[in-house]
Structure formats: C-alpha cells, structure tokens
Design an enzyme around this catalytic site. Sequence first.
Site, mmCIF file in Angstrom:
data_model
loop_
_atom_site.group_PDB
_atom_site.id
_atom_site.type_symbol
_atom_site.label_atom_id
_atom_site.label_comp_id
_atom_site.label_asym_id
_atom_site.label_seq_id
_atom_site.Cartn_x
_atom_site.Cartn_y
_atom_site.Cartn_z
ATOM 1 C CB CYS A 2 0.565 -27.856 -40.497
ATOM 2 S SG CYS A 2 1.984 -27.335 -39.537
ATOM 3 N NE ARG A 27 -5.070 -26.706 -41.666
ATOM 4 C CZ ARG A 27 -6.045 -26.878 -40.791
ATOM 5 N NH1 ARG A 27 -7.241 -26.396 -41.043
ATOM 6 N NH2 ARG A 27 -5.837 -27.503 -39.662
ATOM 7 C CD1 TRP A 75 1.764 -20.317 -38.818
ATOM 8 C CD2 TRP A 75 1.924 -21.445 -36.892
ATOM 9 N NE1 TRP A 75 1.808 -19.399 -37.790
ATOM 10 C CE2 TRP A 75 1.912 -20.058 -36.598
ATOM 11 C CE3 TRP A 75 2.023 -22.343 -35.837
ATOM 12 C CZ2 TRP A 75 1.978 -19.568 -35.301
ATOM 13 C CZ3 TRP A 75 2.100 -21.851 -34.540
ATOM 14 C CH2 TRP A 75 2.077 -20.475 -34.288
ATOM 15 C CG ASN A 101 -2.501 -29.878 -38.540
ATOM 16 O OD1 ASN A 101 -3.708 -29.899 -38.686
ATOM 17 N ND2 ASN A 101 -1.925 -28.964 -37.813
ATOM 18 N N GLY A 102 -0.119 -30.738 -36.022
ATOM 19 C CA GLY A 102 -0.391 -30.910 -34.599
ATOM 20 C C GLY A 102 0.897 -30.836 -33.806
ATOM 21 C CD GLU A 488 -11.970 -7.923 -35.554
ATOM 22 O OE1 GLU A 488 -11.415 -8.380 -34.543
ATOM 23 O OE2 GLU A 488 -11.906 -8.480 -36.661
ATOM 24 C CE LYS A 492 -9.062 -8.501 -38.774
ATOM 25 N NZ LYS A 492 -9.827 -9.395 -38.038
ATOM 26 C CD GLU A 495 -5.537 -10.068 -38.050
ATOM 27 O OE1 GLU A 495 -5.126 -11.096 -37.494
ATOM 28 O OE2 GLU A 495 -6.740 -9.841 -38.209
ATOM 29 C CG HIS A 511 -7.183 6.591 -16.898
ATOM 30 N ND1 HIS A 511 -7.094 7.442 -15.803
ATOM 31 C CD2 HIS A 511 -8.500 6.493 -17.192
ATOM 32 C CE1 HIS A 511 -8.314 7.805 -15.438
ATOM 33 N NE2 HIS A 511 -9.185 7.256 -16.270
ATOM 34 C CE LYS A 610 -10.045 -17.557 -41.853
ATOM 35 N NZ LYS A 610 -10.069 -16.283 -41.143
#
Length: 615
Positions: A2, A27, A75, A101-102, A488, A492, A495, A511, A610
């Site tokens: 947020c 955010r 968010w 925010n929180g 990574e 990328k 997402e 395997h 983010k």
Amino acid sequence: MCGIVSYIGPKEAYPILIKGLKRLEYRGYDSAGVAIINKGLNIYKTKGKVGDLENKILEEKKDINGNIGIAHTRWATHGEPNDVNAHPHSSGSGDLAIIHNGIIENYNSLKEELVSRGYKFESETDTEALVHLIDDIKKNEKVETAEAVRLTLNNVVGAYAIVILDKNKKNTLIAARKGSPLVVGVGEEKGEFFLASDATPIVEYTKDVVYLKDNEMAIIEDSKLIIKTIHNVSKTPFIEKLELNLDQIEKGGFSHFMIKEINEQPKSIFDSIRGRINLKDVSVEMRAIQDYEEKLKTVKRLIIIGCGTSWHAGLVGRYLFEEIAKLPVDVEYASEFRYRNPIVYPDDLVIAVSQSGETADTLAAMKLAKEKGATVFGLCNVIGSSIPRLSHAGAYTHAGPEIGVASTKAFTSQISVLVLMALAVAQIRGVISKDRMNLLLSELENIPKLVEKVLKINDQVYKIAERYKDSTNCLFLGRGINFPVALEGALKLKEISYIHAEGYPAAEMKHGPIALIDENMPVVVVAPRDNVYEKIISNICEIKARKGKIIAIVSEGDIKIKELADYVIEVPITEEILSPLLSTIPLQLLAYHIAVLRGCNVDQPRNLAKSVTVE
Ligand code: G6P
C-alpha cells in the site's frame, strides 16, 4: 504494501496526491482513494488503479478543490479489492478519515468491542477498526484528535503507517508509523508539508525530509511540524537532504520502468562497486567489513536471508562465499527462517538481502537472528530503510530507485556487492591469493562494459520471444552458480507474463520435470563455459532426445551447444563466479518481451507488489 501520500499547504492538494499515488503504485494497485477537505470532508475511492480513480472523479465532476488531503493506493490484505474496502475509511460521525499501510493484528478484538458499543463497520478491513477507535476515544476521553490517535496506537498490535484527517481541523494532519515506512517532506513554502510511504511523491517539491521512526507520530498543525512518540516523548525533527532526482523515477523515454531498469544495469553495477575496489592495494574498501574485521576472522558460518529475487541473489552469494571465502553458507527464505526456531550461534554472520529494505519477513528474521546473538549485516538498495537501520552494519547496493515490480537491476547489484563482500572476507581470513584477488577485482570492474555488450542482444531475444510468447509452460535449467540464475529467469517470466515457469538444477531434471518435456516445451538452459559445461551438454541432449525446444545462454564463441540448441544467445566470457551478472540479462529481456507481446502490464503485474511489508 500500500502507498500513502498526503499534503497540506498553499497549493491545490489533489494534483499532488494523484501524481504521488502514481509514483507509489508499485506498492499495490488493487484500489485507490483520496480524501480532501473543502466545504466538508469528501472521500472518493474506487477499485482499480489510480487512473481509474482519476477518470471516476472526472466523469462524476466531483469537487476536488482544497489544500489538505490524504490518498492511498492499496494492496489488499483484509477484504477483497472493491470500492468499499478501498481507503480512505471514515469514522461513523464522518468527521475523520484515515489511510493505512500495514496490518492491525488485534483488529478482531478491537472490532468486537467497538461493535458491542454500537459502531457499524462498512468494510472488511482491519483499518476501519482504527478510525472508529480514534473516534471513540476522542468522544469518551474528550481529547483532541491527535491525542486520541496517540491513545489508540497504545492499544494497537501490528504494523502501520497512517495519516488522519479531521473535517473540523483544516490546518492539521496527524500521522504515525510502526513497521511501515513514512517520510515527511518539509515544503519550501511556509506551512507546506508532505507525507508519503517513500520520497518519490515528494522529491519534485522539496529535498528536505524527515524519516519517521517506529512509534513516532508527526503532527502538522498551524504550519508547524511536531514529532513525538506514541508514549508522549517529544522529539526534535531531524531534517535530511534527499539524494534522489526526478529523472531517476521517470521512464526517460522507455515504454516501461522494467526495460529502463534492465538497460540501466551497466550504471547500477558500476555505482554499486564504485569506490569499493582498490586495485592499487588489491583490496576491497567496505566500511562494514573493515569495522567488523576481528569478528569476521572468527565467524564460523554465514546465513543469508531474503525473499523473492533477493533470495535468489542470496543463493548466488552461497557459491561466492563458499568458493572465495571458504565459509559454510546457509541460504534461507526469511519467511521460513523466522518461524522455524533455527539454530543460530553468536559466531554466525547473517546477511539480510533486500531491495526495498522493508520486507516484513526479512525484518522479522533479522530480529530473530539478532536475539540469538548473531552479527547481522544488511544489503539493501533503499537508503534509510528499516533493514539497514536494524542491521549491525551493512552495505548499500546503489542501484538507484527500482520501480518495475519485477526486480532486475537490484538483483545484479546485489550480486556485485556480494562478490565484493566475499572477496573482502576471504582476504581477512587469509584464504585468497593476491593474484586471484587482483584478477577477480579487475574482472568485476570490467563487468559494466560487458553488460553493455550483452544488452545489444535485445533484438535477437525479441525474435525468440515472438516465437514462444504463446507457450503455456517453460523450464529454466542451470547448474552451479547459474542454477539461481535459472530460478530467477523462471520467476521473471511467471511474474510478468503469467506463463507457468519452473527453474531447476539441470541434472535434477531427470528426477521429475523431464516428464513435462515434449515438442511444445521451451527449455531455457543457462550454459556458459564453466566447470559443469560438459555435464550440461549431456542434459541438453536429454531434452533434445525428447523433442524439447532449447534456448541456450552460452559463452561467446561456443560451438558445441550451437549444434544442439534451437536458439543460442551468446554472452561475453568472464570469470565463472561473475557469470550470473551476464547470463541473467538475456532472461530478463526474454521475460520482458514475452510479457509485452502478450499484452501484460509488466510494471504492475497482477496480485504483486514491490514492497511486501506484510508477512
Ligand atoms: C516482492 C517483489 C520482488 C522482491 C521481493 C523481496 O515480491 O515483487 O521483486 O524480490 O518482494 O523484496 P525485497 O525488497 O526484500 O528485495
């Protein structure tokens, strides 16, 4: 998560708030809202992005004039993303509005209590309990709003950055923080103040800022800034100068922040190593390492903690520290470490890796490690953020602001600084020769130039992206130090393009994942010429035999893999331990182009944020 932004001063608040929200959208972007005081207290909010809020206000010709306001981009944690759950939230009386925010952890018990006293809740959010409680305390204790906020916060368990607006106090903004960031901007004009989750909404108006600390409140009243703790202890505002420029947080001609940031990597790596390599004395100059020299001589184990991309950088760090500094290394997801009662000894060194410096799980894991007596270093990008403040010592990555939700330049900067740390520790422990140190330092210094070269393959990667943009699955394989690069690359792609992707150590493929391979499956293999080169060729043959399509990242001049792969992307030759700094870049470009070709919003992928300030 947020983003919050607020303004009080002589200017019109609304344009400043909207512009600020757009800067903070990284955010979270589930809903957006604004509250402005003019004739009354007007709250406008909607599900969706800041642009949706702007359109709604424009279409409905709302009254947005006023010199004081608060705004929020969400968010979602408690309650689905919809209009009602969007912030700001108001008190039953309609006198107060709050942005938050929180997470308020005891909101259920607070809510039960308030409901039993007749308060009606409209939303499913935890935040609404706060605003009703402030209202309640204000009425019952007959105190001013700021005091009611303070008393409320003494009853709250959880994390917050909040700003409160009182309809009857057009000259007052009340804010507080604990666990979520909040910056106060001191404007150039008299009585002008800004509040925001980070400095990006503030920087074009002023460079003077005060970073609020945990448990501190900022009360802006009658053109004055008062700082005190929630325990009523006065503090003198400590004004710092922002080192942020406007062009660092704008797209500068690129279509997206992500591609701008990918292209910035020669500079972000350069800035991260600048001033830290001393070739004359063949040494690394890093304050944290120098200050802790004695400790580092006797450290028995390194634990690297992080989340997401930062955890991947930590995995590269394991190879670096084992290989160079000969130190045993554990790499931990912060979210797992914090709840596992891990065995940590006072002679352990912990490095917390984080771009934002605000990731809730990483912060909690650091606190735990500190309690258990370990020495904790922070490796962060955002200056003054919570992780560096909690660390015993540490280093910044100096990658500059990273705004695209998918981390790119922060990752390569983190690896660059981890290389330096590993070299410095190796030297202190006497386990590296001067020649090897000299070679690695010189080669690292050369990396920004090599990254520039890698970026020239953009058009070639675009063509591969066109070919595979409609894939539903993709496998990324690597070995040794390039295994984390494969992880990574997969992260990328998934997402930002929503293609299911998995990263795997190439030899482990047999395997399990090998069962997925057919003629439609693209397999990206990271295979520079290193000590497992021949082994990875065998893995490529195994994929070929099952008709998988191979996109190989190889060293310049490679012949053997060229004969086997469907596509090869060449990266310059460098020292093996530095190869992730080059091999990562084609994977970032591949994910970017595929996502754009699929029409995805690469800078704001769905459901992500983010800065993850909730656990
Ligand atoms: C989020 C971001 C990722 C990031 C992770 C850890 O998931 O979207 O890009 O890697 O958080 O964040 P940190 O700021 O601690 O590196």
